[in-house]
Design an enzyme around this catalytic site. Structure first.
Site, PDB file in Angstrom:
ATOM      1  N   GLY A 175     -17.369  32.958  61.285  1.00 49.33           N
ATOM      2  CA  GLY A 175     -18.588  32.190  61.103  1.00 49.33           C
ATOM      3  C   GLY A 175     -18.480  31.272  59.910  1.00 49.33           C
ATOM      4  N   GLY A 178     -20.721  31.598  53.781  1.00 51.20           N
ATOM      5  CA  GLY A 178     -22.021  31.958  53.233  1.00 51.20           C
ATOM      6  C   GLY A 178     -22.974  32.614  54.197  1.00 51.20           C
ATOM      7  N   THR A 179     -22.512  32.972  55.393  1.00 49.83           N
ATOM      8  CA  THR A 179     -23.418  33.575  56.378  1.00 49.83           C
ATOM      9  C   THR A 179     -23.565  35.075  56.203  1.00 49.83           C
ATOM     10  OG1 THR A 179     -21.553  33.606  57.924  1.00 49.83           O
ATOM     11  CG2 THR A 179     -23.118  31.788  58.115  1.00 49.83           C
ATOM     12  N   GLY A 180     -22.810  35.684  55.304  1.00 47.38           N
ATOM     13  CA  GLY A 180     -23.000  37.103  55.017  1.00 47.38           C
ATOM     14  C   GLY A 180     -21.990  38.012  55.667  1.00 47.38           C
ATOM     15  N   LYS A 181     -20.778  37.545  55.914  1.00 49.42           N
ATOM     16  CA  LYS A 181     -19.767  38.388  56.557  1.00 49.42           C
ATOM     17  C   LYS A 181     -19.345  39.532  55.645  1.00 49.42           C
ATOM     18  CE  LYS A 181     -17.121  34.794  57.254  1.00 49.42           C
ATOM     19  NZ  LYS A 181     -18.048  33.691  56.909  1.00 49.42           N
ATOM     20  N   HIS A 397     -39.294   0.429  52.434  1.00 53.57           N
ATOM     21  CA  HIS A 397     -38.145   1.013  53.147  1.00 53.57           C
ATOM     22  C   HIS A 397     -38.473   2.424  53.630  1.00 53.57           C
ATOM     23  CE1 HIS A 397     -33.705   1.484  53.855  1.00 53.57           C
ATOM     24  NE2 HIS A 397     -34.049   2.753  53.737  1.00 53.57           N
ATOM     25  N   GLU A 398     -38.928   3.287  52.713  1.00 49.73           N
ATOM     26  CA  GLU A 398     -39.237   4.666  53.083  1.00 49.73           C
ATOM     27  C   GLU A 398     -40.461   4.730  53.999  1.00 49.73           C
ATOM     28  OE1 GLU A 398     -37.169   6.955  52.528  1.00 49.73           O
ATOM     29  OE2 GLU A 398     -35.905   5.738  51.211  1.00 49.73           O
TER      30      GLU A 398
END
Length: 578
Positions: A175, A178-181, A397-398
């Site tokens: 994965g 940083g997904t927590g493996k 613009h924004e």
């Protein structure tokens, strides 16, 4: 002739040894005190004292003095201290002994490099001291369900022995970063209450041949002593890449280490209670022999959390900080698509740091939003001075982006618009998706291109000129249109054909671009369609703004006054003018 040389002491004469011998033979010397066979002091007939140094190799001195009836006395030479003598005689042995003690100490400590090269560097984590359970892991519910069977086996292996089933020897978790493996692997060990050995794939490889293989053997040997246990290998792609991919000989250190890992995973029985869990971000580069049944039997994909998973992760990490009761974490979860568990943990930490800088007692919703904007776009550039014309151009613009987004079907809701500079951007239009989309249709992608063109269209419509502020918008629109044509088959003239993919050509670690599988005629056709689509969406954006020009003026004026407005105010303006 005066044979005496006078020193600073007027009563003691210092003379040469030859002159001293002459005075002895003349009978002028009464007493002589021999000092350690190096000097003589004494008295002459006239009462004066003398001093002379004795040269080396003079065995007849005493006989000469006795012959001329000189009174002889002697004192030993002033010797050196006992500890200096001890240091001279025993110093080398003491030095060698101290060096030996230091080496023994280093051999027993974790910093050993020379004498423990073949030892495993795995870190043993006792689950009773730092216990991590599934309650500490959120956003990966499907992955946790895949690992429940592993926990049951480690808790009660006899249950599986009765049925004759074979538990998977290894589990490969893949994965994005940083997904927590790693956290998930620790939670498995904590739930099963077994020892957990953690090591990185890069820790196996050294410059010395055979060290990696020795460390693999030592790791599995430690596992057998602590069974049942979990052996966790993080970033296994560092040692498990496909063999034969190198340009030189295939018998290198990394491949030897991989071969030893394959042998060890074949060599132990799953019923011993050893489970090997590995993690990687690149499962596509692993050697096929690692993934065959009997080694890493089961593969678990740990994906990025969806909106519910992000909210659950935020609840876990926000429980460690003081937040206000009215903070709705679901709003933060919706505004952080694509964030991993590590990103969300960092978001909560940045929110706490920002609130502490403002001397707040608790975290509010705007603290989380400021931290999110800081992570995504950088800190506010408060020291940046913008001219009134530049500020007005940024406001239009924004406002053009936001207004086109609200008027475009299948667009994500506008969360807020700001003209406060952040990072490299002079202004930002932020969106708040209701759900995480896994697949996008043609209308949604076309709408994103139109929204991207809204800023440039507003500038040209109001000021009749264009600036460099739309460079990133044009880049994003170009990439989206190219993907629609070449990857997604969303163009009628080109047709449903994949002309590009994500596979890159890597040589010596460098990206030499994508391989093109089509000819020049097709390339020219792609270029024509890209220009046509981009111009079409630009005209659509300009028409939407022209039809609602009063709302555009009102939004720009409000941005000039307040600098930041939310989506509700924009919709209210649109409702009033329509």
């Amino acid at each position: 002739m005066n044979i005496f040389s006078t020193t600073e002491d007027t009563t003691t004469q210092t003379l040469k040894y030859s002159d001293f011998v002459h005075q002895v033979r003349q009978g002028n010397v009464v007493t002589s005190k021999i000092i350690g066979n190096v000097a003589i002091e004494g008295q002459f007939l006239d009462g004066q004292t003398y001093h002379t140094n004795i040269p080396a190799q003079n065995p007849n001195l005493v006989d000469l003095l006795r012959k001329h009836e000189v009174q002889i006395s002697s004192i030993p030479e002033a010797g050196m201290p006992w500890y200096i003598s001890l240091l001279i005689h025993w110093g080398p042995f003491i030095f060698i002994f101290v060096i030996w003690l230091l080496l023994m100490k280093r051999m027993q400590g974790p910093a050993s490099r020379l004498f423990s090269l073949g030892k495993s560097r795995a870190q043993r984590i006792d689950p009773t001291k730092r216990k991590v359970t599934f309650q500490d892991v959120a956003g990966v519910e499907e992955s946790k369900e895949e690992l429940v069977e592993i926990i049951e086996f480690l808790r009660d292996p006899a249950k599986f022995r009765k049925l004759g089933g074979r538990i998977p020897k290894g589990v490969l978790m893949s994965g994005p970063p940083g997904t927590g493996k790693t956290l998930l692997a620790k939670a498995v060990a904590g739930e099963a209450e077994v020892p957990f050995f953690s090591i990185s794939g890069s820790d196996f490889v050294e410059m010395f041949v055979g060290v990696g293989a020795s460390r693999v053997r030592d790791l599995f040997e430690e596992g057998r002593k602590e069974a049942p246990c979990i052996l966790f290998i993080d970033e296994i792609d560092a040692v498990g890449r496909s063999r034969g991919s190198g340009l030189g000989s295939g018998n290198d250190e990394r491949e030897q280490t991989l071969n030893q890992l394959l042998v060890e995973m074949d060599g132990f029985d799953a019923m011993e209670g050893i489970i090997v869990i590995a993690a990687t971000n690149r499962p596509d580069v692993l050697d096929p022999a690692l993934l065959r049944p009997g080694r890493f039997d089961r593969q678990v994909h740990v994906s990025l959390p969806d909106v519910k998973g992000r909210e659950a992760i935020l609840k876990i990490h926000s429980g460690k900080v003081v937040i206000e009761e009215e903070v709705d974490l679901s709003i933060i979860a919706k505004g952080t698509p694509g964030f991993s568990g590590a990103d969300l943990k960092n978001l909560v930490n940045e929110s706490a740091l920002g609130a502490a800088r403002k001397n707040k007692q608790s975290l509010a919703l705007n603290d989380f939003e400021e931290a999110r904007d800081r992570i995504l776009m950088g800190p506010e550039r408060k020291s940046m001075v913008m001219s009134e014309k530049e500020k007005l151009s940024t406001a239009y613009h924004e406002a053009g982006h936001a207004l086109v987004a609200i008027l475009t079907k299948k667009s994500d809701p506008v969360h807020k618009v700001t003209i406060v500079p952040r990072g490299r951007a002079l202004g930002v239009t932020a969106f708040l998706p209701d759900n995480d989309n896994r697949a996008y249709d043609t209308d949604y992608l076309s709408g994103r291109v139109t929204i991207a063109m809204g800023g440039r269209a507003a500038e040209e419509l109001i000021f009749d000129e264009i600036t460099t502020g739309a460079s990133n918008d044009i880049l994003q629109a170009t990439h989206t249109v190219r993907d629609m044509i070449c990857r997604f088959g969303m163009n009628d003239k080109i047709g449903p054909i994949a002309l590009e993919d994500d596979n890159q050509q890597y040589v010596f670690g460098r990206d030499f671009g994508k391989e093109r599988d089509y000819g020049e005629k097709t390339a020219s056709q792609i270029d024509r369609e890209m220009r046509r689509m981009l111009k079409l969406h630009y005209k659509q954006a300009k028409k939407l703004l022209t039809d609602h020009i009063e709302v555009l003026h009102s939004m720009a004026k409000m941005l000039m006054e307040e600098e930041t407005i939310d989506g509700n105010k924009i919709e209210a303006l649109l409702g009033q003018k329509s």
